[in-house]
Design a protein around this motif. Structure first.
Motif, short mmCIF file in Angstrom:
data_model
loop_
_atom_site.label_atom_id
_atom_site.label_comp_id
_atom_site.label_asym_id
_atom_site.label_seq_id
_atom_site.Cartn_x
_atom_site.Cartn_y
_atom_site.Cartn_z
N GLY A 157 0.80 -1.22 0.00
CA GLY A 157 0.00 0.00 0.00
C GLY A 157 0.83 1.26 0.00
N HIS A 158 2.14 1.14 -0.27
CA HIS A 158 3.00 2.31 -0.36
C HIS A 158 2.84 2.95 -1.73
N LEU A 159 2.77 4.27 -1.74
CA LEU A 159 2.62 5.02 -2.98
C LEU A 159 3.97 5.55 -3.42
N PHE A 160 4.30 5.31 -4.68
CA PHE A 160 5.53 5.84 -5.26
C PHE A 160 5.14 6.93 -6.25
N VAL A 161 5.78 8.09 -6.14
CA VAL A 161 5.47 9.26 -6.97
C VAL A 161 6.74 9.69 -7.69
N THR A 162 6.69 9.73 -9.03
CA THR A 162 7.82 10.30 -9.77
C THR A 162 7.59 11.79 -9.89
N ASN A 163 8.65 12.54 -9.72
CA ASN A 163 8.62 13.99 -9.64
C ASN A 163 9.65 14.54 -10.61
N ILE A 164 9.21 15.34 -11.60
CA ILE A 164 10.16 15.83 -12.60
C ILE A 164 10.53 17.30 -12.43
N GLY A 165 9.92 17.98 -11.44
CA GLY A 165 10.21 19.40 -11.23
C GLY A 165 11.53 19.61 -10.52
N LYS A 166 12.24 20.63 -10.92
CA LYS A 166 13.50 20.97 -10.26
C LYS A 166 13.17 21.65 -8.94
N PRO A 167 13.94 21.51 -7.92
CA PRO A 167 15.23 20.82 -7.88
C PRO A 167 15.13 19.37 -7.44
N TYR A 168 13.94 18.81 -7.38
CA TYR A 168 13.75 17.48 -6.81
C TYR A 168 13.31 16.46 -7.86
N GLU A 174 8.71 7.74 -1.96
CA GLU A 174 7.90 6.64 -1.43
C GLU A 174 7.15 7.14 -0.20
N PHE A 175 5.82 6.98 -0.23
CA PHE A 175 4.96 7.37 0.88
C PHE A 175 4.28 6.14 1.46
N GLY A 176 4.17 6.08 2.77
CA GLY A 176 3.48 4.98 3.43
C GLY A 176 1.98 5.15 3.36
N PRO A 177 1.23 4.13 3.84
CA PRO A 177 -0.24 4.21 3.83
C PRO A 177 -0.78 5.40 4.62
#
Length: 173
Positions: free
Chosen positions: A133-144, A149-152
């Motif tokens: 149930g962990h959510l993974f988010v790809t982030n393309i904005g600078k600087p990150y 990975e976020f928990g439930p």
């Protein structure tokens, strides 16, 4: 501008979908319906399992749009409870809709689940849940430019790629 899209999955079947401007990402729900984020129309379209099984072109139903707070929705994922999560690029946030919200006839506001005041969540584009149930988010904005990975409980667990270690991480599965 709406047009038709030819979708081919694993060379086993093809489907012509009508009414989409630009299909950005897709996800299947537990019932087998296909949900597509259209970043040009700022909308989410759905195609039922019955439509997908029928021969010939099919037209999806616009479920969510600008009135629902969407601005360039790209990444889509369903969690174990059937909630639809959307990487809302133009809002620099991740929003979710419950199954009841998705079936309601009137426009509804999303639940803003993840947002960033310090820019660490800038231009989220891809979402995926793992078996825990962990959510993974790809982030393309600078600087990150990273994968978070976020928990439930929606708390940040870890970040993969810091200080520009990743170059434009677009998508996760």
């Amino acid at each position: 501008m709406a047009c038709s899209w030819l979708i081919t999955y694993a060379s086993s079947w093809s489907l012509i979908l009508r009414g989409l401007g630009s299909g950005a990402d897709d996800a299947f729900d537990a019932a087998g319906s296909l949900w597509i984020g259209d970043d040009l129309e700022h909308s989410i379209f759905t195609f039922t399992a019955a439509q997908l099984a029928a021969p010939g072109p099919v037209t999806g139903r616009r479920v969510l749009g600008v009135l629902n707070g969407l601005n360039n929705p790209t990444g889509l994922a369903f969690d174990g409870a059937g909630n639809l999560w959307i990487a809302n690029v133009g809002g620099d946030n991740v929003v979710s809709f419950t199954p009841a919200q998705l079936e309601a006839a009137q426009p509804r506001a999303p639940n803003v689940v993840l947002a960033s005041a310090n820019g660490s969540l800038a231009l989220p584009v891809g979402l995926a849940f793992d078996a825990r149930g962990h959510l993974f988010v790809t982030n393309i904005g600078k600087p990150y430019q990273a994968v978070h990975e976020f928990g439930p409980d929606e708390k940040l667990i870890q970040t993969f790629g810091k200080e520009d270690e990743l170059d434009f991480p677009n998508g996760v599965s």
